[in-house]
Design a protein around this motif. Structure first.
Motif, PDB file in Angstrom:
ATOM      1  N   THR A   1      45.593  53.582  70.057  1.00 19.99           N
ATOM      2  CA  THR A   1      44.566  54.619  70.186  1.00 19.99           C
ATOM      3  C   THR A   1      43.176  54.043  69.938  1.00 19.99           C
ATOM      4  O   THR A   1      42.217  54.346  70.669  1.00 19.99           O
ATOM      5  CB  THR A   1      44.842  55.783  69.217  1.00 19.99           C
ATOM      6  OG1 THR A   1      46.083  56.409  69.563  1.00 19.99           O
ATOM      7  CG2 THR A   1      43.729  56.824  69.267  1.00 19.99           C
ATOM      8  N   GLU A   2      43.059  53.185  68.938  1.00 19.75           N
ATOM      9  CA  GLU A   2      41.759  52.571  68.640  1.00 19.75           C
ATOM     10  C   GLU A   2      41.268  51.718  69.802  1.00 19.75           C
ATOM     11  O   GLU A   2      40.088  51.766  70.172  1.00 19.75           O
ATOM     12  CB  GLU A   2      41.855  51.730  67.359  1.00 19.75           C
ATOM     13  CG  GLU A   2      41.987  52.555  66.095  1.00 19.75           C
ATOM     14  CD  GLU A   2      42.229  51.706  64.864  1.00 19.75           C
ATOM     15  OE1 GLU A   2      41.904  52.161  63.758  1.00 19.75           O
ATOM     16  OE2 GLU A   2      42.774  50.582  65.003  1.00 19.75           O
TER      17      GLU A   2
ATOM     18  N   ASN B   1      47.012  57.624  84.369  1.00 15.33           N
ATOM     19  CA  ASN B   1      45.971  56.919  83.616  1.00 15.33           C
ATOM     20  C   ASN B   1      44.598  57.031  84.266  1.00 15.33           C
ATOM     21  O   ASN B   1      43.604  56.540  83.732  1.00 15.33           O
ATOM     22  CB  ASN B   1      46.342  55.454  83.384  1.00 15.33           C
ATOM     23  CG  ASN B   1      46.377  54.630  84.656  1.00 15.33           C
ATOM     24  OD1 ASN B   1      46.178  55.159  85.766  1.00 15.33           O
ATOM     25  ND2 ASN B   1      46.629  53.335  84.507  1.00 15.33           N
ATOM     26  N   GLY B   2      44.566  57.652  85.450  1.00 13.86           N
ATOM     27  CA  GLY B   2      43.286  57.956  86.072  1.00 13.86           C
ATOM     28  C   GLY B   2      42.510  56.777  86.594  1.00 13.86           C
ATOM     29  O   GLY B   2      41.284  56.869  86.761  1.00 13.86           O
ATOM     30  N   ASP B   3      43.184  55.676  86.915  1.00 14.86           N
ATOM     31  CA  ASP B   3      42.458  54.490  87.388  1.00 14.86           C
ATOM     32  C   ASP B   3      42.433  54.403  88.910  1.00 14.86           C
ATOM     33  O   ASP B   3      41.970  53.410  89.474  1.00 14.86           O
ATOM     34  CB  ASP B   3      43.055  53.214  86.806  1.00 14.86           C
ATOM     35  CG  ASP B   3      44.463  52.917  87.323  1.00 14.86           C
ATOM     36  OD1 ASP B   3      45.046  53.799  87.995  1.00 14.86           O
ATOM     37  OD2 ASP B   3      44.979  51.820  87.047  1.00 14.86           O
TER      38      ASP B   3
ATOM     39  N   LEU C   1      53.767  59.086  72.797  1.00 13.19           N
ATOM     40  CA  LEU C   1      53.419  59.732  74.057  1.00 13.19           C
ATOM     41  C   LEU C   1      51.908  59.825  74.199  1.00 13.19           C
ATOM     42  O   LEU C   1      51.210  60.204  73.255  1.00 13.19           O
ATOM     43  CB  LEU C   1      54.033  61.140  74.089  1.00 13.19           C
ATOM     44  CG  LEU C   1      53.702  62.040  75.281  1.00 13.19           C
ATOM     45  CD1 LEU C   1      54.294  61.474  76.567  1.00 13.19           C
ATOM     46  CD2 LEU C   1      54.235  63.459  75.030  1.00 13.19           C
ATOM     47  N   ARG C   2      51.402  59.506  75.384  1.00 15.38           N
ATOM     48  CA  ARG C   2      49.985  59.647  75.673  1.00 15.38           C
ATOM     49  C   ARG C   2      49.660  61.130  75.921  1.00 15.38           C
ATOM     50  O   ARG C   2      49.923  61.671  76.995  1.00 15.38           O
ATOM     51  CB  ARG C   2      49.604  58.802  76.889  1.00 15.38           C
ATOM     52  CG  ARG C   2      49.512  57.323  76.640  1.00 15.38           C
ATOM     53  CD  ARG C   2      48.306  56.931  75.786  1.00 15.38           C
ATOM     54  NE  ARG C   2      47.051  57.232  76.470  1.00 15.38           N
ATOM     55  CZ  ARG C   2      46.445  56.410  77.326  1.00 15.38           C
ATOM     56  NH1 ARG C   2      46.998  55.237  77.607  1.00 15.38           N
ATOM     57  NH2 ARG C   2      45.304  56.757  77.894  1.00 15.38           N
TER      58      ARG C   2
ATOM     59  N   THR D   1      38.907  60.089  74.935  1.00 13.77           N
ATOM     60  CA  THR D   1      39.954  61.110  74.882  1.00 13.77           C
ATOM     61  C   THR D   1      41.355  60.514  74.749  1.00 13.77           C
ATOM     62  O   THR D   1      42.330  61.253  74.559  1.00 13.77           O
ATOM     63  CB  THR D   1      39.924  61.984  76.157  1.00 13.77           C
ATOM     64  OG1 THR D   1      40.319  61.203  77.295  1.00 13.77           O
ATOM     65  CG2 THR D   1      38.530  62.555  76.383  1.00 13.77           C
ATOM     66  N   ALA D   2      41.484  59.200  74.866  1.00 15.04           N
ATOM     67  CA  ALA D   2      42.794  58.551  74.826  1.00 15.04           C
ATOM     68  C   ALA D   2      43.480  58.801  73.489  1.00 15.04           C
ATOM     69  O   ALA D   2      42.892  58.570  72.428  1.00 15.04           O
ATOM     70  CB  ALA D   2      42.649  57.058  75.081  1.00 15.04           C
ATOM     71  N   THR D   3      44.714  59.253  73.538  1.00 12.74           N
ATOM     72  CA  THR D   3      45.475  59.545  72.319  1.00 12.74           C
ATOM     73  C   THR D   3      46.940  59.193  72.515  1.00 12.74           C
ATOM     74  O   THR D   3      47.623  59.782  73.357  1.00 12.74           O
ATOM     75  CB  THR D   3      45.386  61.041  71.950  1.00 12.74           C
ATOM     76  OG1 THR D   3      44.020  61.429  71.846  1.00 12.74           O
ATOM     77  CG2 THR D   3      46.090  61.304  70.624  1.00 12.74           C
TER      78      THR D   3
END
Length: 529
Positions: A317-318, A213-215, A180-181, A326-328
């Motif tokens: 994540t990498e 995803n905020g795009d 999960l993001r 902040t992406a996880t």
């Protein structure tokens, strides 16, 4: 000439005229797992080195291979051959078209002494390989010491009960994780990680509606990505792969389609698809369909959740952190269905298939002795940790991988440590050393901690894998029945046919082979118990 050889010779005559068609129809299924493993040492384990004759053992070994495993001789493999006075002619082929290569090899009649990664049912049906039961009993005690009766059942042929291959042993249960993001969760204003079906539907709906995803494009977000098979355990359908075989609560070997929960599953995933919560590409990407394409979607920043290899949490994540710190992508507990069911299939302890062909029958005893050394304490240490002083050192009497071999799985594999296309035991301790990169948990970077945690977060929901039993009916009918079932499932999910129509079409398959698959599968399973 032995009976097996005569049978194979007869098969060759039949195959010769149909080789082009056979090569076209066979679909390659040999793939490399991206995660590795462990094994508990049996109480009867011996440590004596296998002694070959003064002339040494020489045999040929055909197999599929994939990155990052090298096709050239590695230091670890060379050490193994030196220790056992053995020479192996490795014949490696890419996994992508391997089954076609196997078909051509069988038709040629020029078999290697051993063959790895091929469809076992095909090899048995063609009379190309020999049973190993007596050889293992007489010369393979180290191999057998690594396997429980349940493990042996996983590799026994359902038709005759024989064992035909030397397995690759992995006893590390964690492999998959629900993912999960967490940054998406924050972006849509949800504070708690979902667990129940209603909570997950609320999260998926928020991902769809709020440009998670905020795009700036709310239409490209995929709330749940991957195949629908990965959601079946949430409905009490504890399948292992897309063949959908399972064992029901009464101990019967059957298929998910036969259980009453399957109707509820169909209704829910149809609703997910209609509401835009389910991946539109579910039939062509997913852990049990095409994992490479699924992970590409994760790394393209368009996926909010999905179930796949736990290692994907780290790699994704990498990749994403290079764009958004902040992406996880984290591992979370598996989805609970409407009735509270959940599950993750634990890793199959025994995998791969390295069989001795009729071409290697005369040296089969020596080949088993060779692999018995591979499964001895000395052989396990070599294959899991490499050469002492070069790849590992002893600390308090225990092997500890050295840098750079302990930094990641690829570095180890490139040198022959955990060489998966070759039967051996890969220990849990070595697996964890590679997972942690030679560090303590506290010393890990954040993506590696995420991967480590993902391996265990679903541990309470693990269930044992169920084999696909290659009965006579399955071998004869799988090419017709299994693709039809996949097609019907996809048509129903997208709304092309109703749930009732699905079951109507499903029942039509029973008189043309499906019922025989069900009946023979359950009979074979009960005989194994």
């Amino acid at each position: 000439m032995s009976y097996t050889k005569m049978r194979f010779a007869k098969r060759l005559a039949c195959m010769a005229t149909g080789i082009t068609l056979s090569a076209t129809l066979l679909v390659g299924c040999s793939q490399g797992n991206k995660t590795e493993d462990t094994s508990n040492k049996g109480d009867n384990q011996t440590t004596e080195s296998t002694e070959q004759s003064s002339e040494g053992l020489s045999f040929s070994y055909m197999g599929s291979i994939w990155d990052p495993f090298p096709q050239t001789m590695t230091p670890v493999m060379q050490a193994l051959l030196d220790r056992t006075n053995t020479s192996i002619d490795f014949q490696w082929h890419p996994s992508a078209n391997y089954e076609e290569k196997v078909t051509v090899t069988l038709a040629s009649g020029k078999l290697p002494d051993m063959i790895y990664g091929a469809n076992l049912a095909t090899l048995i049906d063609q009379g190309a390989i020999i049973p190993l039961d007596e050889l293992l009993e007489e010369h393979g005690q180290n191999i057998l010491a690594q396997l429980t009766e349940s493990d042996l059942n996983m590799i026994r042929n359902a038709q005759d009960g024989h064992i035909y291959n030397i397995p690759f042993v992995l006893d590390f249960p964690g492999q998959y994780a629900m993912q999960l993001r967490l940054d998406w969760l924050d972006r849509v204003g949800i504070d708690e990680v979902p667990e129940t079906w209603d909570e997950w539907k609320a999260v998926w709906t928020a991902f769809k509606e709020q440009d998670a995803n905020g795009d700036g494009d709310a239409t490209n977000d995929i709330p749940y990505a991957g195949d629908v098979y990965s959601l079946m355990p949430a409905f009490g359908l504890k399948i292992t792969n897309k063949n959908c075989f399972l064992v029901d609560e009464n101990g019967n070997y059957t298929m998910a389609y036969e259980l009453p929960q399957f109707r509820t599953f169909l209704e829910e995933v149809r609703a997910m698809y209609k509401e835009g919560l389910l991946d539109k590409e579910f039939s062509t990407r997913g852990t049990l369909v095409n994992n490479v394409e699924l992970e590409k979607a994760f790394q393209a920043n368009i996926v909010g959740s999905g179930m796949t290899w736990a290692a994907n949490t780290k790699t994704t994540t990498e990749v994403l952190c290079e764009i958004d710190p902040t992406a996880t992508l984290a591992g979370v507990k598996p989805v609970q269905g409407p009735n509270g069911d959940s599950g993750l299939v634990r890793r199959n302890k025994v995998g791969g298939s390295a069989a001795i062909t009729i071409a290697g029958e005369e040296k089969a005893e020596e080949i088993i002795k060779f692999f018995d050394y591979v499964f001895s304490d000395e052989g396990i240490e070599l294959m899991s940790y490499g050469v002492e002083g070069e790849h590992h050192e002893k600390v308090n009497g225990e092997p500890v991988l050295k840098a750079p071999y302990n930094e990641n799985f690829n570095s180890a594999r490139e040198n022959g440590i955990n060489f998966t296309p070759f039967p051996h035991v890969f220990t849990g301790d070595s697996y964890m050393q590679l997972t942690l990169g030679g560090k303590t948990y506290e010393e890990l970077d954040e993506p590696t901690k995420i991967f480590y945690d993902a391996l265990y977060v679903g541990e309470d929901s693990f269930f044992d894998p169920v084999p696909t039993l290659s009965t006579e009916a399955f071998i004869a009918n799988q090419a017709t029945i299994m693709p039809k079932l996949e097609s019907l499932l996809a048509e129903c999910v997208i709304g092309a046919i109703s749930v009732d129509q699905f079951f109507t079409e499903y029942e039509k398959l029973k008189p043309i082979g499906l019922q025989d698959i069900l009946d023979q599968g359950n009979e074979a399973y009960q005989n194994m118990q």
